[in-house]
Design a protein around this motif. Structure first.
Motif, short mmCIF file in Angstrom:
data_model
loop_
_atom_site.label_atom_id
_atom_site.label_comp_id
_atom_site.label_asym_id
_atom_site.label_seq_id
_atom_site.Cartn_x
_atom_site.Cartn_y
_atom_site.Cartn_z
N LYS A 1 0.84 -1.19 0.00
CA LYS A 1 0.00 0.00 0.00
C LYS A 1 0.88 1.24 0.00
O LYS A 1 1.98 1.23 0.52
CB LYS A 1 -0.91 -0.01 1.23
CG LYS A 1 -2.00 -1.06 1.17
CD LYS A 1 -2.95 -0.75 0.04
CE LYS A 1 -3.92 -1.88 -0.19
NZ LYS A 1 -4.71 -1.68 -1.40
N GLY A 2 0.36 2.32 -0.55
CA GLY A 2 1.10 3.57 -0.54
C GLY A 2 1.29 4.10 -1.94
O GLY A 2 0.63 3.66 -2.89
N PRO A 3 2.17 5.08 -2.11
CA PRO A 3 2.43 5.65 -3.44
C PRO A 3 2.90 4.56 -4.41
O PRO A 3 3.37 3.50 -3.98
CB PRO A 3 3.55 6.67 -3.16
CG PRO A 3 3.44 6.99 -1.72
CD PRO A 3 2.96 5.73 -1.06
N PRO A 4 2.80 4.82 -5.71
CA PRO A 4 3.14 3.79 -6.69
C PRO A 4 4.57 3.26 -6.56
O PRO A 4 5.50 4.02 -6.30
CB PRO A 4 2.96 4.52 -8.03
CG PRO A 4 2.03 5.64 -7.75
CD PRO A 4 2.30 6.06 -6.34
N SER A 5 4.70 1.94 -6.73
CA SER A 5 6.02 1.31 -6.77
C SER A 5 6.51 1.39 -8.21
O SER A 5 6.02 0.68 -9.09
CB SER A 5 5.89 -0.15 -6.31
OG SER A 5 7.10 -0.83 -6.46
N THR A 6 7.46 2.30 -8.48
CA THR A 6 7.76 2.73 -9.85
C THR A 6 9.21 2.46 -10.24
O THR A 6 10.12 2.65 -9.43
CB THR A 6 7.48 4.25 -9.98
OG1 THR A 6 6.21 4.54 -9.39
CG2 THR A 6 7.47 4.68 -11.43
N THR A 7 9.40 2.05 -11.50
CA THR A 7 10.75 1.92 -12.07
C THR A 7 10.78 2.63 -13.42
O THR A 7 9.73 2.86 -14.05
CB THR A 7 11.14 0.44 -12.28
OG1 THR A 7 10.16 -0.18 -13.13
CG2 THR A 7 11.19 -0.30 -10.95
N ILE A 8 11.98 2.98 -13.85
CA ILE A 8 12.13 3.66 -15.14
C ILE A 8 13.34 3.09 -15.87
O ILE A 8 14.34 2.72 -15.24
CB ILE A 8 12.27 5.20 -14.96
CG1 ILE A 8 12.14 5.94 -16.29
CG2 ILE A 8 13.57 5.55 -14.25
CD1 ILE A 8 12.01 7.45 -16.15
N ALA A 9 13.23 2.98 -17.18
CA ALA A 9 14.35 2.46 -17.98
C ALA A 9 14.26 3.03 -19.39
O ALA A 9 13.16 3.20 -19.94
CB ALA A 9 14.31 0.94 -18.03
N ALA A 10 15.43 3.34 -19.96
CA ALA A 10 15.48 3.81 -21.35
C ALA A 10 15.93 2.67 -22.25
O ALA A 10 16.65 1.76 -21.81
CB ALA A 10 16.46 4.98 -21.45
N SER A 11 15.48 2.70 -23.51
CA SER A 11 15.91 1.67 -24.45
C SER A 11 17.42 1.71 -24.62
O SER A 11 18.07 0.70 -24.88
CB SER A 11 15.20 1.84 -25.79
OG SER A 11 15.40 3.15 -26.30
N SER A 12 18.00 2.90 -24.44
CA SER A 12 19.45 3.06 -24.41
C SER A 12 19.76 4.37 -23.69
O SER A 12 19.05 5.36 -23.89
CB SER A 12 20.03 3.10 -25.83
OG SER A 12 21.42 3.39 -25.77
N GLU B 1 2.50 10.11 -4.64
CA GLU B 1 3.20 10.05 -5.93
C GLU B 1 4.65 9.64 -5.74
O GLU B 1 5.23 9.81 -4.66
CB GLU B 1 3.11 11.40 -6.66
CG GLU B 1 3.84 12.54 -5.98
CD GLU B 1 3.74 13.84 -6.79
OE1 GLU B 1 4.74 14.58 -6.79
OE2 GLU B 1 2.69 14.10 -7.39
N THR B 2 5.21 9.09 -6.82
CA THR B 2 6.61 8.66 -6.82
C THR B 2 7.27 9.26 -8.06
O THR B 2 6.70 9.22 -9.15
CB THR B 2 6.71 7.13 -6.87
OG1 THR B 2 5.99 6.58 -5.77
CG2 THR B 2 8.16 6.67 -6.78
N THR B 3 8.47 9.79 -7.88
CA THR B 3 9.23 10.38 -8.99
C THR B 3 10.48 9.53 -9.24
O THR B 3 11.22 9.24 -8.30
CB THR B 3 9.62 11.83 -8.68
OG1 THR B 3 8.43 12.58 -8.45
CG2 THR B 3 10.39 12.45 -9.84
N VAL B 4 10.68 9.15 -10.50
CA VAL B 4 11.89 8.41 -10.89
C VAL B 4 12.49 9.09 -12.12
O VAL B 4 11.78 9.78 -12.85
CB VAL B 4 11.57 6.92 -11.19
CG1 VAL B 4 11.24 6.16 -9.92
CG2 VAL B 4 10.43 6.80 -12.20
N ALA B 5 13.79 8.88 -12.34
CA ALA B 5 14.45 9.56 -13.46
C ALA B 5 15.54 8.68 -14.03
O ALA B 5 16.11 7.82 -13.35
CB ALA B 5 15.03 10.90 -13.01
N THR B 6 15.83 8.91 -15.31
CA THR B 6 16.97 8.28 -15.97
C THR B 6 17.57 9.28 -16.94
O THR B 6 16.87 10.18 -17.42
CB THR B 6 16.56 6.98 -16.67
OG1 THR B 6 17.74 6.28 -17.10
CG2 THR B 6 15.68 7.23 -17.88
N LYS B 7 18.86 9.12 -17.23
CA LYS B 7 19.56 10.08 -18.09
C LYS B 7 19.87 9.47 -19.44
O LYS B 7 20.30 8.30 -19.52
CB LYS B 7 20.85 10.53 -17.40
CG LYS B 7 21.51 11.74 -18.03
CD LYS B 7 22.66 12.23 -17.14
CE LYS B 7 23.18 13.57 -17.63
NZ LYS B 7 24.24 14.09 -16.73
#
Length: 324
Positions: free
Chosen positions: A218-229, A314-320
């Motif tokens: 329970k709680g804010p979204p369990s989030t992941t982020i990934a770029a194709s490259s 809310e959950t914030t995730v980032a990738t470069k």
């Protein structure tokens, strides 16, 4: 004339809702009312600004049998040619308004649950022949096999192995206005079930309900982020995917921040979700948001930030993504 005794708050509130009988008579409504399917009913709610609640499907199909009007001193609800499917809660309340802002007057509300009895339809009809019910360990689950006749004997049955499920009055209960309630669902309860009702005749079977067990944090979204490259050449096409695993009936909203945003760089954003079975009898909803950058340029290099939001936060995730 004998002076009436003052009414308590609850009875005073309930008295704003009445049923119009024949020859101009009125009847105050109790918590439940039984009528035969086919009958028409007129309800009145005292007040100059009345709102109503009634079984939602009457709105879904914009049913012409339902008429709601506001008159000077009362609101009026008329339902003609009633059917078993009209069984449910009917309530009214007064609105307190200040300019364009209105709120419900909690002290002036009333409701009644109306059974439209039909020997041929012991269960309240539904638009589908099959429903999914999610079993969450944190809250009761309802198998909504409601009846049109309050005196009907209702039992719960498992399809496989074929057996009646005992209602012990504690962990599994039956509420004539809701259906069967699992107070503390577990993975042992999953499977396909149906209800059986009997009332002075042959028993009738409800639609089938597929019980799926859900176990997610329970709680804010369990989030992941990934770029194709994470490194791109000029003119490459890059996808960045934001993924949330969560409760099957909890919606997730996505928003993005990306390098070319202020320059109004055109991108493609697609959101979608599906249910997955995790192999242990647990069902999870996987929600995804994909941002696509076609013809990658130098101004597209930088941080791609995904913000996933549900009712609990809310959950914030980032990738470069860098330019080669």
């Amino acid at each position: 004339m004998k002076e009436r005794e003052p009414a308590g708050p609850s009875s005073k509130s309930q008295s704003i809702l009445t049923q119009v009988m024949d020859k101009g008579r009125f009847q105050k409504l109790a918590a439940t009312l039984s009528l035969s399917a086919g009958q028409s009913i007129e309800l009145r709610c005292k007040g100059s600004n009345v709102s109503w609640s009634y079984p939602s499907y009457l709105d879904t199909f914009k049913d012409s049998r339902l008429s709601i009007k506001q008159l000077d001193r009362y609101g009026q609800l008329i339902l003609t040619n009633s059917t078993a499917a009209d069984t449910g809660e009917y309530s009214c309340w007064l609105q307190l308004c200040n300019g364009n802002k209105c709120r419900k007057d909690e002290s002036k509300m009333a409701s009644t649950y109306i059974f439209f009895t039909d020997k041929g339809e012991l269960f309240v009809p539904t638009p589908s022949y099959f429903e999914i019910v999610y079993l969450n360990p944190d809250k009761p689950a309802v198998i909504p096999c409601r009846v049109t006749t309050p005196s009907a004997k209702v039992t719960l049955h498992r399809e496989f192995p074929a057996e009646e499920i005992e209602t012990d009055g504690a962990n599994i209960t039956y509420d004539v206005k809701k259906g069967f309630v699992y107070q503390h669902p577990t993975s042992d309860h999953k499977g396909i079930v149906y209800c059986k009702a009997e009332s002075q005749g042959a028993p009738q079977i409800s639609i089938k309900y597929h019980l799926l067990y859900v176990e997610v944090p329970k709680g804010p979204p369990s989030t992941t982020i990934a770029a194709s490259s994470n490194r791109a050449e000029v003119s490459d096409s890059i996808n960045v995917i934001c993924t949330v695993l969560g409760d099957p009936d909890v919606d997730v909203n996505f928003s993005w921040q990306y390098p070319g945003q202020e320059l109004e760089r055109p991108v493609i954003i697609q959101n979608f979700w599906r249910l997955i079975n995790r192999g242990t009898g647990h069902t999870t909803r996987i929600s995804k948001s994909v941002i696509v950058i076609e013809d990658f340029e130098a101004k597209d290099a930088g941080n791609y930030i995904c913000i996933a939001q549900n009712l609990q936060g809310e959950t914030t995730v980032a990738t470069k993504v860098e330019l080669n």
